[in-house]
Design an enzyme around this catalytic site. Structure first.
Site, PDB file in Angstrom:
ATOM      1  N   LEU A  76       0.858  -1.190   0.000  1.00 35.13           N
ATOM      2  CA  LEU A  76       0.000   0.000   0.000  1.00 35.13           C
ATOM      3  C   LEU A  76       0.895   1.241   0.000  1.00 35.13           C
ATOM      4  O   LEU A  76       0.992   1.983   0.955  1.00 35.13           O
ATOM      5  CB  LEU A  76      -0.918  -0.034   1.218  1.00 35.13           C
ATOM      6  N   HIS A  77       1.610   1.424  -1.142  1.00 36.87           N
ATOM      7  CA  HIS A  77       2.485   2.583  -1.306  1.00 36.87           C
ATOM      8  C   HIS A  77       1.735   3.662  -2.089  1.00 36.87           C
ATOM      9  O   HIS A  77       0.518   3.590  -2.221  1.00 36.87           O
ATOM     10  CB  HIS A  77       3.799   2.177  -1.982  1.00 36.87           C
ATOM     11  N   ALA A  78       2.423   4.636  -2.619  1.00 29.27           N
ATOM     12  CA  ALA A  78       1.809   5.855  -3.152  1.00 29.27           C
ATOM     13  C   ALA A  78       0.640   5.647  -4.115  1.00 29.27           C
ATOM     14  O   ALA A  78      -0.450   6.159  -3.876  1.00 29.27           O
ATOM     15  CB  ALA A  78       2.875   6.732  -3.813  1.00 29.27           C
ATOM     16  N   ALA A 101      -2.265   3.501  -2.522  1.00 25.86           N
ATOM     17  CA  ALA A 101      -2.807   4.267  -1.395  1.00 25.86           C
ATOM     18  C   ALA A 101      -3.622   5.448  -1.900  1.00 25.86           C
ATOM     19  O   ALA A 101      -4.678   5.770  -1.353  1.00 25.86           O
ATOM     20  CB  ALA A 101      -1.683   4.749  -0.485  1.00 25.86           C
TER      21      ALA A 101
END
Length: 89
Positions: free
Chosen positions: A18-20, A23
């Site tokens: 759940l990175h940039a 997210a």
């Protein structure tokens, strides 16, 4: 109409953290609901409408997310966000 609460558990796909980008998609979807939405992962809690808080969860692929919501559209919010998580690529 009285507010309701909903809760679900969903796992991030193994190949997705759940990175940039993921997210951001999650936060945009959460922001479309009036409900108060919270996500828990790795012993941390986050407001689902805050990109910085979602990034702060440090959720890697395979992490279990606990998505809870309260408000008139809580059921729809939880269902849509759970579906979005399972479809992240």
């Amino acid at each position: 109409m009285s507010p309701s609460s909903e809760l679900t558990l969903v796992k991030l796909p193994l190949h997705v953290a759940l990175h940039a980008r993921p997210a951001g998609a999650f936060v945009r979807a959460a922001a479309s609901f009036a409900a108060t939405i919270e996500v828990q992962a790795n012993g941390r809690r986050a407001n689902a409408k805050s990109i910085l808080e979602i990034l702060g969860l440090g959720a890697d692929g395979g992490s279990e997310l606990r998505i809870s919501a309260s408000g008139d559209d809580a059921a729809a919010a939880v269902a849509e966000l759970a579906q979005l998580v399972t479809q992240l690529a």
